[in-house]
Scaffold this active site. Structure first.
Site, PDB file in Angstrom:
ATOM      1  CB  THR A  49      -0.931   0.011   1.226  1.00 38.52           C
ATOM      2  OG1 THR A  49      -1.643  -1.233   1.274  1.00 38.52           O
ATOM      3  CG2 THR A  49      -1.929   1.152   1.160  1.00 38.52           C
ATOM      4  CE1 TYR A 137       2.446  -9.037   1.992  1.00 34.64           C
ATOM      5  CE2 TYR A 137       4.080  -7.293   1.711  1.00 34.64           C
ATOM      6  CZ  TYR A 137       2.805  -7.777   1.513  1.00 34.64           C
ATOM      7  OH  TYR A 137       1.882  -7.017   0.835  1.00 34.64           O
ATOM      8  CE  LYS A 165       0.452  -7.691   4.556  1.00 31.74           C
ATOM      9  NZ  LYS A 165       0.861  -6.453   3.864  1.00 31.74           N
TER      10      LYS A 165
END
Length: 340
Positions: A49, A137, A165
């Site tokens: 993001t 991730y 994550k």
């Protein structure tokens, strides 16, 4: 010293730009302060993001330094530290450790699609040499996936690897990871990066999330977390429904993360023009998207309605939720006009 487990909603920080395309540090500081005031559990710069691939390594480090300085230890920071290779990634880990960052998030190797054995070797090298805790991730749409056996092996062999994550959005995959890792690493944290499944992920055992929507409506994501973890299921379910609608609109109606940037502008920030050039048609689409997002945010009292008002959802059936939304819109407009 044992550090606190990663838990709660970590906001993936969008980055505002100045007119010349540089990072607008003053606006970034204001945005960080706003997020903390609205109850986010932590901050997550240099993620997808935050458009980490569109910045230089020096800019990525500066972004984290500014955010750490503004946060002043009030909330933990999970900093994206993925660079082009192991050597540069470990150098980033060293720097973020010097800033007092809680942990780093490192995406699996991207561009080259690697085998599970190569993904393991990559993270094992980092896990054995990092001076700071590491969150793996997993984002299989953009990078080599981290499968369950690889995660289990790394969690058992590398004490510094403390969390994962997962942005696949797959609830069964999350369950399999938790089942494989928790027996031997009860301290290991599981975070979801998929906003549309935040509530079910928390219910199956996730410790929190890194959710882009929290950068737009931190009030809603925090409330959803609190309601779900306190087992107030009916209230949590309604917020999750609202969040899915907002999330889908932001992520599917424009090039990511432009929909989120447009929504943050509506919350009172000047995000500037991103570094990814947009066509004339795309800019027109974002203008239309902004009106749609403004109506969604106005329904929760987060902003005023756009000029001309908002259409009533013909498919809502006149239910309680629709009536509540209309009342909130009317109250917001009366407040704007100074009539309440």
């Amino acid at each position: 010293m044992t550090q606190q487990k990663l838990q709660g909603i970590f906001t993936p920080n969008l980055v505002p730009y100045s007119a010349d395309g540089s990072v607008n540090e003053d606006e970034l500081r204001r945005y960080v302060e706003w997020l903390i005031e609205r109850g986010v559990h932590g901050l997550y710069p240099n993620g997808s993001t935050g458009e980490f691939t569109r910045f230089t390594p020096e800019e990525r480090r500066r972004i984290v330094a500014v955010i750490a300085d503004q946060a002043r230890g009030r909330v933990p920071i999970l900093a994206g530290a993925a660079e082009a290779n192991v050597k540069e990634t470990l150098a980033a880990c060293e720097y973020y450790a010097s800033l007092g960052i809680r942990a780093v998030a490192i995406v699996a190797p991207f561009y080259y699609k690697l085998s599970p054995a190569s993904v393991y070797a990559y993270f094992k090298e980092i896990g054995d040499n990092t001076p700071i805790d590491v969150t793996l991730y997993n984002i299989p749409m953009f990078a080599s996936p981290i499968d369950v056996p690889t995660l289990q092996r790394l969690s058992e062999e590398c004490e510094r690897i403390v969390a994962i994550k997962d942005s696949s959005g797959e609830v069964p995959h999350m369950i399999r990871m938790i089942q494989a890792v928790k027996p031997n690493r009860p301290d290991f944290a599981f975070l979801t990066g998929w906003d549309a499944a935040l509530m079910p992920m928390l219910l199956v055992g996730c410790d929190g999330g890194t959710n882009a929507s929290s950068g737009v409506v931190p009030e809603l994501t925090r409330k959803l977390y609190d309601l779900t973890t306190s087992h107030q299921i009916e209230g949590a379910r309604q917020i999750q429904y609202d969040l899915v609608k907002l999330f889908d609109t932001m992520i599917y109606s424009a090039e990511f993360p432009e929909g989120f940037r447009a929504a943050v502008n509506l919350r009172g920030f000047n995000m500037g023009h991103g570094r990814q050039p947009l066509s004339t048609e795309q800019r027109t689409d974002i203008t239309a998207l902004s009106n749609e997002l403004q109506c969604m945010l106005a329904a929760h009292g987060f902003t005023d309605q756009p000029i001309g008002g908002c259409p009533i959802d013909a498919n809502a059936g006149g239910g309680e939720a629709e009536v509540s939304a209309i009342v909130q819109q009317v109250v917001a407009e009366l407040n704007r006009r100074g009539l309440m």
